[in-house]
Design a protein around this motif. Structure first.
Motif, PDB file in Angstrom:
ATOM      1  N   THR A   1       7.975   2.983  -5.585  1.00  0.00           N
ATOM      2  CA  THR A   1       9.112   2.250  -5.136  1.00  0.00           C
ATOM      3  C   THR A   1      10.468   2.898  -5.302  1.00  0.00           C
ATOM      4  O   THR A   1      10.519   2.894  -6.708  1.00  0.00           O
ATOM      5  CB  THR A   1       9.048   0.642  -5.837  1.00  0.00           C
ATOM      6  OG1 THR A   1       7.689   0.066  -5.839  1.00  0.00           O
ATOM      7  CG2 THR A   1      10.335  -0.207  -5.315  1.00  0.00           C
TER       8      THR A   1
ATOM      9  N   GLY B   1       1.823   0.815   6.728  1.00  0.00           N
ATOM     10  CA  GLY B   1       1.899   1.416   5.841  1.00  0.00           C
ATOM     11  C   GLY B   1       2.368   2.970   6.025  1.00  0.00           C
ATOM     12  O   GLY B   1       2.443   4.043   5.295  1.00  0.00           O
TER      13      GLY B   1
ATOM     14  N   HIS C   1      10.986   9.780   0.250  1.00  0.00           N
ATOM     15  CA  HIS C   1      10.214   8.802   1.050  1.00  0.00           C
ATOM     16  C   HIS C   1      10.149   9.070   2.551  1.00  0.00           C
ATOM     17  O   HIS C   1      10.989   9.928   2.993  1.00  0.00           O
ATOM     18  CB  HIS C   1      10.691   7.418   0.712  1.00  0.00           C
ATOM     19  CG  HIS C   1      10.201   6.837  -0.693  1.00  0.00           C
ATOM     20  ND1 HIS C   1       9.248   6.366  -0.863  1.00  0.00           N
ATOM     21  CD2 HIS C   1      10.974   7.206  -1.872  1.00  0.00           C
ATOM     22  CE1 HIS C   1       9.125   6.165  -2.483  1.00  0.00           C
ATOM     23  NE2 HIS C   1      10.100   6.632  -2.921  1.00  0.00           N
TER      24      HIS C   1
ATOM     25  N   ALA D   1       0.833  -1.092   0.054  1.00  0.00           N
ATOM     26  CA  ALA D   1       0.106   0.069  -0.165  1.00  0.00           C
ATOM     27  C   ALA D   1       0.907   1.055   0.033  1.00  0.00           C
ATOM     28  O   ALA D   1       0.556   2.265  -0.902  1.00  0.00           O
ATOM     29  CB  ALA D   1      -1.096  -0.015   1.372  1.00  0.00           C
ATOM     30  N   TYR D   2       1.866   1.112   0.784  1.00  0.00           N
ATOM     31  CA  TYR D   2       2.781   2.316   0.768  1.00  0.00           C
ATOM     32  C   TYR D   2       3.566   2.712  -0.446  1.00  0.00           C
ATOM     33  O   TYR D   2       3.466   3.688  -1.013  1.00  0.00           O
ATOM     34  CB  TYR D   2       3.750   2.344   2.051  1.00  0.00           C
ATOM     35  CG  TYR D   2       4.918   3.376   1.732  1.00  0.00           C
ATOM     36  CD1 TYR D   2       4.494   4.688   2.297  1.00  0.00           C
ATOM     37  CD2 TYR D   2       6.261   3.176   1.084  1.00  0.00           C
ATOM     38  CE1 TYR D   2       5.585   5.747   2.264  1.00  0.00           C
ATOM     39  CE2 TYR D   2       6.940   4.257   0.959  1.00  0.00           C
ATOM     40  CZ  TYR D   2       6.711   5.419   1.602  1.00  0.00           C
ATOM     41  OH  TYR D   2       7.809   6.532   1.378  1.00  0.00           O
TER      42      TYR D   2
ATOM     43  N   GLN E   1       2.515   1.762  -3.264  1.00  0.00           N
ATOM     44  CA  GLN E   1       1.473   1.983  -4.386  1.00  0.00           C
ATOM     45  C   GLN E   1       1.496   3.635  -4.351  1.00  0.00           C
ATOM     46  O   GLN E   1       1.059   4.240  -5.401  1.00  0.00           O
ATOM     47  CB  GLN E   1       0.173   1.248  -4.105  1.00  0.00           C
ATOM     48  CG  GLN E   1      -0.896   1.522  -5.487  1.00  0.00           C
ATOM     49  CD  GLN E   1      -2.067   0.710  -5.364  1.00  0.00           C
ATOM     50  OE1 GLN E   1      -2.118  -0.008  -4.402  1.00  0.00           O
ATOM     51  NE2 GLN E   1      -2.977   0.936  -6.108  1.00  0.00           N
ATOM     52  N   GLU E   2       1.188   4.103  -2.917  1.00  0.00           N
ATOM     53  CA  GLU E   2       1.131   5.443  -2.987  1.00  0.00           C
ATOM     54  C   GLU E   2       2.161   6.294  -3.120  1.00  0.00           C
ATOM     55  O   GLU E   2       2.105   7.249  -3.956  1.00  0.00           O
ATOM     56  CB  GLU E   2       0.509   5.669  -1.279  1.00  0.00           C
ATOM     57  CG  GLU E   2       0.698   6.998  -0.898  1.00  0.00           C
ATOM     58  CD  GLU E   2       0.770   7.606   0.632  1.00  0.00           C
ATOM     59  OE1 GLU E   2       1.297   8.434   0.776  1.00  0.00           O
ATOM     60  OE2 GLU E   2       0.501   6.592   1.231  1.00  0.00           O
ATOM     61  N   ALA E   3       3.529   5.905  -2.671  1.00  0.00           N
ATOM     62  CA  ALA E   3       4.601   6.606  -2.731  1.00  0.00           C
ATOM     63  C   ALA E   3       5.670   6.336  -4.048  1.00  0.00           C
ATOM     64  O   ALA E   3       6.632   7.171  -4.099  1.00  0.00           O
ATOM     65  CB  ALA E   3       5.340   6.734  -1.423  1.00  0.00           C
TER      66      ALA E   3
END
Length: 334
Positions: free
Chosen positions: A177, A235, A187, A170-171, A173-175
């Motif tokens: 890779t 997350g 990040h 989830a993290y 997908q948001e921020a």
């Protein structure tokens, strides 16, 4: 009087700097400890300890006698071990301290095998990472992770700690890779702070044969390994924790390893004990047992590649290429 027992009692009073703590660690009444030391002084016709309401100090004769006691007790234990061999069963109370997550997730589930092998050892296992004075608190052995410095202690490497850099799907997908270490500036993390100093622990990576430390922004800081890993599961950001803790979540997909080409430097796991205390058969038994436990797990076992990357067990080892004295320098997240 039992002179050997009296020497043991006197040595423990010196090491704990307290009649009360000595009594607790020896599982004896305090009055008996006091009487034993008084009887020893009467036998030797000399004062060994100077006592006041606030302090307990060795006299010059007491200091010399203590040093001889330690050597004599060690010799007695060695003689008994060599003569009795396998006929001697380790027994008695054994106090051990280790990091909480390592104890709960790795050692506790395997303690049944320890008690099958050594049924007469009463193990008192402390879990935590608070600073400890092994001598004054009457602790026989601690397990510590990282390069060790304290010259009053001796370390024996029993395994290797490996960390992993992870985040939740989830993290990511948001921020996004991160593909390079430089991208970590964009990040967030949950910071882990050292209980001993309050200092925030940076993320570390091996890059071109060097260790690179990266400090990341984060609005949360914790000092507990399971809370730290839990923050990644929820997350809150990128964290770097113990591979043995993260593995179930990596296998289930709840966490994802990132930046795998830049791995954290492996750290030694050591059994640590005071150098001036004779190593009892029960301490030897525990160290041998936990060494085998970690050696049999690929998460802690040594390989030539990992050994080449691992930090030294002690400052002496770093300077002279040999395992030596011990105390904590590094404090990884366990």
């Amino acid at each position: 009087m039992d002179i050997v027992q009296a020497m043991k009692v006197f040595a423990r009073v010196v090491e704990t700097n307290s009649f009360t703590r000595a009594a607790e660690t020896l599982d004896m009444p305090r009055a008996r400890v006091t009487v034993t030391v008084q009887a020893l002084e009467a036998r030797l016709k000399t004062r060994l300890l100077q006592r006041t309401t606030r302090s307990l100090n060795l006299t010059p004769d007491g200091a010399a006698y203590y040093e001889r006691c330690v050597r004599v007790l060690a010799d007695i234990d060695d003689i008994e071990s060599s003569l009795l061999g396998k006929q001697r069963t380790p027994r008695g109370r054994l106090r051990v301290d280790m990091p909480g997550a390592l104890g709960r997730l790795v050692v506790m589930p395997a303690l049944g095998s320890f008690h099958e092998q050594y049924p007469e050892i009463d193990l008192v296992l402390g879990l935590g990472d608070k600073p400890l004075d092994l001598v004054q608190e009457g602790i026989d052995c601690v397990v510590r992770i990282g390069t060790l410095q304290d010259s009053s202690l001796v370390a024996r490497r029993i395994g290797i700690y490996q960390a992993v850099t992870v985040a939740s799907p989830a993290y990511l997908q948001e921020a996004g890779t991160p593909e390079t270490l430089a991208e970590l500036v964009n990040h967030r993390t949950v910071n882990y702070y050292w209980s001993r100093t309050g200092r925030i622990m940076p993320l570390t990576f091996e890059a071109n044969g060097e260790v690179v430390e990266v400090k990341m922004r984060g609005s949360i800081a914790v000092n507990d390994a399971e809370a730290y890993l839990g923050s990644a599961l929820n997350g809150f950001g990128i964290v770097q924790g113990a591979r043995f803790m993260a593995l179930p979540y990596l296998e289930s997909g709840a966490l994802v390893e990132i930046l795998a080409q830049w791995k954290p430097t492996p750290l030694p796991i050591s059994a640590v004990y005071p150098h001036n205390r004779h190593l009892s058969s029960s301490v030897r038994a525990f160290i041998d047992w936990i060494t085998g436990l970690l050696r049999d797990s690929p998460l802690f076992a040594s390989t030539p590649e990992v050994d080449a990357r691992c930090r030294p067990t002690s400052i002496d080892a770093q300077d002279a290429g040999a395992t030596g004295s011990a105390g904590d320098e590094a404090e990884p997240i366990v």
